[in-house]
Design a protein around this motif. Structure first.
Motif, PDB file in Angstrom:
ATOM      1  N   VAL A   1      90.622   7.323 -98.855  1.00 29.23           N
ATOM      2  CA  VAL A   1      92.050   7.274 -99.193  1.00 29.23           C
ATOM      3  C   VAL A   1      92.887   7.694 -97.991  1.00 29.23           C
ATOM      4  CG1 VAL A   1      93.853   8.258-100.661  1.00 29.23           C
ATOM      5  CG2 VAL A   1      91.626   7.674-101.641  1.00 29.23           C
ATOM      6  N   ASP A   2      92.531   8.804 -97.379  1.00 35.74           N
ATOM      7  CA  ASP A   2      93.309   9.355 -96.271  1.00 35.74           C
ATOM      8  C   ASP A   2      93.359   8.399 -95.087  1.00 35.74           C
ATOM      9  OD1 ASP A   2      93.518  10.859 -93.626  1.00 35.74           O
ATOM     10  OD2 ASP A   2      94.051  12.459 -95.019  1.00 35.74           O
ATOM     11  N   THR A   3      92.199   7.961 -94.637  1.00 33.38           N
ATOM     12  CA  THR A   3      92.130   7.134 -93.427  1.00 33.38           C
ATOM     13  C   THR A   3      92.847   5.802 -93.607  1.00 33.38           C
ATOM     14  OG1 THR A   3      89.984   8.156 -92.922  1.00 33.38           O
ATOM     15  CG2 THR A   3      90.567   6.159 -91.717  1.00 33.38           C
ATOM     16  N   SER A   4      92.648   5.173 -94.756  1.00 33.08           N
ATOM     17  CA  SER A   4      93.286   3.879 -95.007  1.00 33.08           C
ATOM     18  C   SER A   4      94.803   3.992 -94.992  1.00 33.08           C
ATOM     19  CB  SER A   4      92.818   3.322 -96.354  1.00 33.08           C
ATOM     20  OG  SER A   4      91.425   3.157 -96.380  1.00 33.08           O
ATOM     21  N   PHE A   5      95.333   4.954 -95.730  1.00 36.27           N
ATOM     22  CA  PHE A   5      96.782   5.124 -95.810  1.00 36.27           C
ATOM     23  C   PHE A   5      97.375   5.510 -94.460  1.00 36.27           C
ATOM     24  CE2 PHE A   5      97.652   6.019-100.588  1.00 36.27           C
ATOM     25  CZ  PHE A   5      96.972   4.859-100.917  1.00 36.27           C
ATOM     26  N   PHE A   6      96.727   6.435 -93.760  1.00 36.13           N
ATOM     27  CA  PHE A   6      97.316   6.963 -92.523  1.00 36.13           C
ATOM     28  C   PHE A   6      97.504   5.887 -91.458  1.00 36.13           C
ATOM     29  CE2 PHE A   6      96.754   8.658 -88.219  1.00 36.13           C
ATOM     30  CZ  PHE A   6      97.902   9.431 -88.141  1.00 36.13           C
ATOM     31  N   PHE A   7      96.454   5.119 -91.170  1.00 38.13           N
ATOM     32  CA  PHE A   7      96.547   4.175 -90.068  1.00 38.13           C
ATOM     33  C   PHE A   7      97.487   3.017 -90.376  1.00 38.13           C
ATOM     34  CE2 PHE A   7      92.786   6.408 -88.585  1.00 38.13           C
ATOM     35  CZ  PHE A   7      93.066   6.495 -87.228  1.00 38.13           C
TER      36      PHE A   7
ATOM     37  N   PRO B   1      97.510  -3.573 -82.027  1.00 36.20           N
ATOM     38  CA  PRO B   1      97.022  -4.893 -82.436  1.00 36.20           C
ATOM     39  C   PRO B   1      96.212  -4.771 -83.730  1.00 36.20           C
ATOM     40  CG  PRO B   1      96.658  -4.530 -80.091  1.00 36.20           C
ATOM     41  CD  PRO B   1      97.107  -3.218 -80.657  1.00 36.20           C
ATOM     42  N   GLN B   2      96.331  -5.759 -84.609  1.00 33.81           N
ATOM     43  CA  GLN B   2      95.702  -5.665 -85.917  1.00 33.81           C
ATOM     44  C   GLN B   2      94.190  -5.489 -85.823  1.00 33.81           C
ATOM     45  OE1 GLN B   2      96.859  -8.796 -88.551  1.00 33.81           O
ATOM     46  NE2 GLN B   2      95.725  -7.987 -90.299  1.00 33.81           N
ATOM     47  N   GLU B   3      93.551  -6.184 -84.873  1.00 38.39           N
ATOM     48  CA  GLU B   3      92.102  -6.065 -84.729  1.00 38.39           C
ATOM     49  C   GLU B   3      91.728  -4.638 -84.364  1.00 38.39           C
ATOM     50  OE1 GLU B   3      94.009  -8.211 -83.201  1.00 38.39           O
ATOM     51  OE2 GLU B   3      93.474 -10.162 -84.080  1.00 38.39           O
ATOM     52  N   GLN B   4      92.512  -4.035 -83.464  1.00 34.25           N
ATOM     53  CA  GLN B   4      92.239  -2.664 -83.061  1.00 34.25           C
ATOM     54  C   GLN B   4      92.477  -1.700 -84.211  1.00 34.25           C
ATOM     55  OE1 GLN B   4      94.979  -0.410 -80.413  1.00 34.25           O
ATOM     56  NE2 GLN B   4      93.245  -0.308 -79.017  1.00 34.25           N
ATOM     57  N   LEU B   5      93.535  -1.944 -84.979  1.00 31.93           N
ATOM     58  CA  LEU B   5      93.851  -1.087 -86.119  1.00 31.93           C
ATOM     59  C   LEU B   5      92.712  -1.077 -87.131  1.00 31.93           C
ATOM     60  CD1 LEU B   5      95.999   0.652 -87.573  1.00 31.93           C
ATOM     61  CD2 LEU B   5      96.832  -1.449 -88.631  1.00 31.93           C
ATOM     62  N   ILE B   6      92.188  -2.253 -87.449  1.00 34.43           N
ATOM     63  CA  ILE B   6      91.089  -2.350 -88.411  1.00 34.43           C
ATOM     64  C   ILE B   6      89.839  -1.672 -87.859  1.00 34.43           C
ATOM     65  CG2 ILE B   6      89.526  -3.929 -89.606  1.00 34.43           C
ATOM     66  CD1 ILE B   6      91.872  -5.930 -89.715  1.00 34.43           C
ATOM     67  N   ALA B   7      89.550  -1.908 -86.595  1.00 37.29           N
ATOM     68  CA  ALA B   7      88.350  -1.329 -85.988  1.00 37.29           C
ATOM     69  C   ALA B   7      88.419   0.190 -85.967  1.00 37.29           C
ATOM     70  CB  ALA B   7      88.174  -1.866 -84.568  1.00 37.29           C
ATOM     71  N   VAL B   8      89.582   0.715 -85.568  1.00 44.90           N
ATOM     72  CA  VAL B   8      89.736   2.172 -85.502  1.00 44.90           C
ATOM     73  C   VAL B   8      89.675   2.783 -86.892  1.00 44.90           C
ATOM     74  CG1 VAL B   8      91.306   4.047 -84.909  1.00 44.90           C
ATOM     75  CG2 VAL B   8      91.018   2.127 -83.342  1.00 44.90           C
ATOM     76  N   THR B   9      90.282   2.142 -87.882  1.00 46.47           N
ATOM     77  CA  THR B   9      90.274   2.665 -89.246  1.00 46.47           C
ATOM     78  C   THR B   9      88.854   2.770 -89.784  1.00 46.47           C
ATOM     79  OG1 THR B   9      92.455   1.690 -89.695  1.00 46.47           O
ATOM     80  CG2 THR B   9      91.113   2.302 -91.591  1.00 46.47           C
TER      81      THR B   9
ATOM     82  N   LYS C   1      84.158  10.299 -89.643  1.00 50.11           N
ATOM     83  CA  LYS C   1      84.578  11.499 -90.364  1.00 50.11           C
ATOM     84  C   LYS C   1      83.594  11.858 -91.469  1.00 50.11           C
ATOM     85  CE  LYS C   1      89.546  10.858 -89.563  1.00 50.11           C
ATOM     86  NZ  LYS C   1      90.834  10.440 -90.190  1.00 50.11           N
ATOM     87  N   THR C   2      83.129  10.850 -92.183  1.00 51.36           N
ATOM     88  CA  THR C   2      82.174  11.086 -93.260  1.00 51.36           C
ATOM     89  C   THR C   2      80.846  11.587 -92.704  1.00 51.36           C
ATOM     90  OG1 THR C   2      83.211   9.310 -94.547  1.00 51.36           O
ATOM     91  CG2 THR C   2      81.041  10.058 -95.256  1.00 51.36           C
TER      92      THR C   2
END
Length: 236
Positions: free
Chosen positions: A166-172, A181-189, A196-197
């Motif tokens: 929940v946290d990671t998805s919402f934050f980024f 860039p969208q590709e980078q955003l998805i990769a980093v998320t 983190k897990t």
């Protein structure tokens, strides 16, 4: 039975450490995407806050396990208050007219680059961490009752799997959509969530030691059997 007002030896210190980690992760590391070449994994892109932000969830697990959901909720709101103040001061500092000299002409752009996006980072953090941390604490508290206090490792990892998603998805999405860039955003998320897990799982032996120590010295092992789980309160 609700939590009674009593003093603890280490509760305030854990709160201060939590707030420090939260501020550092949002103001120092969150805006930077870093890339490393790792064995077996190859090139991995991640947010620099990955180095310390997961500690906030470990604090949340420890607080819920020892002191209960209500006291963890207070710590979370204390962190949000600190973030709001930091965001306001960043806004003030960025928008103060700089002195008219060559050095400040360059330095002002650097300040804007580092702190100019703070409002989006804080907004993302406020929404994401509010949702993620309370989900994490709720799952942790409910699993403690279901397992009758056994299998701490399952509670810490299980609550983190849900809370960090929940946290990671919402934050980024809130903080960096349209900036990265969208590709980078998805990769980093995805990377952030997995790392983190995994870090939470790797820290399990230390979490066990800290929880055991605190339960002994604080003489506390709280069960949230009749707790009001609303996040919109600071009552115990």
């Amino acid at each position: 039975m609700t939590q009674t007002a009593r003093s603890y030896k280490y509760y305030d210190l854990i709160m201060a450490a939590f707030v420090c980690v939260l501020l550092c992760s949002n103001l120092i590391g969150a805006a930077k995407a870093a890339t490393l070449n790792l064995p077996l994994l190859g090139q991995v892109t991640f947010g620099a806050d990955l180095m310390f932000f997961p500690l906030s969830y470990i604090f949340g697990d420890i607080l819920t396990e020892v002191y209960g959901y209500g006291r963890d909720r207070r710590v979370v709101w204390a962190g949000f208050g600190a973030l709001l103040f930091a965001a306001f001061m960043a806004y003030v500092v960025v928008n103060l007219p700089p002195a008219q000299n060559e050095f400040m002409a360059v330095y002002q752009k650097q300040v804007e680059g580092v702190f100019g996006n703070t409002w989006r980072i804080v907004a993302g953090s406020m929404i994401a961490f509010c949702c993620g941390s309370f989900v994490n604490s709720f799952v942790m508290a409910k699993m403690k009752i279901l397992t009758q206090g056994r299998h701490l490792w399952a509670r810490t990892i299980g609550s983190t799997v849900v809370g960090q998603f929940v946290d990671t998805s919402f934050f980024f999405v809130i903080a960096f959509w349209g900036i990265w860039p969208q590709e980078q955003l998805i990769a980093v998320t995805i990377t952030q969530y997995l790392f983190k897990t995994c870090w939470e799982a790797a820290m399990t032996p230390i979490t066990y030691k800290v929880v055991g120590f605190l339960k002994r010295v604080e003489n506390e092992d709280f069960y949230d059997r009749n707790t009001n789980f609303t996040p919109f309160s600071i009552k115990l």
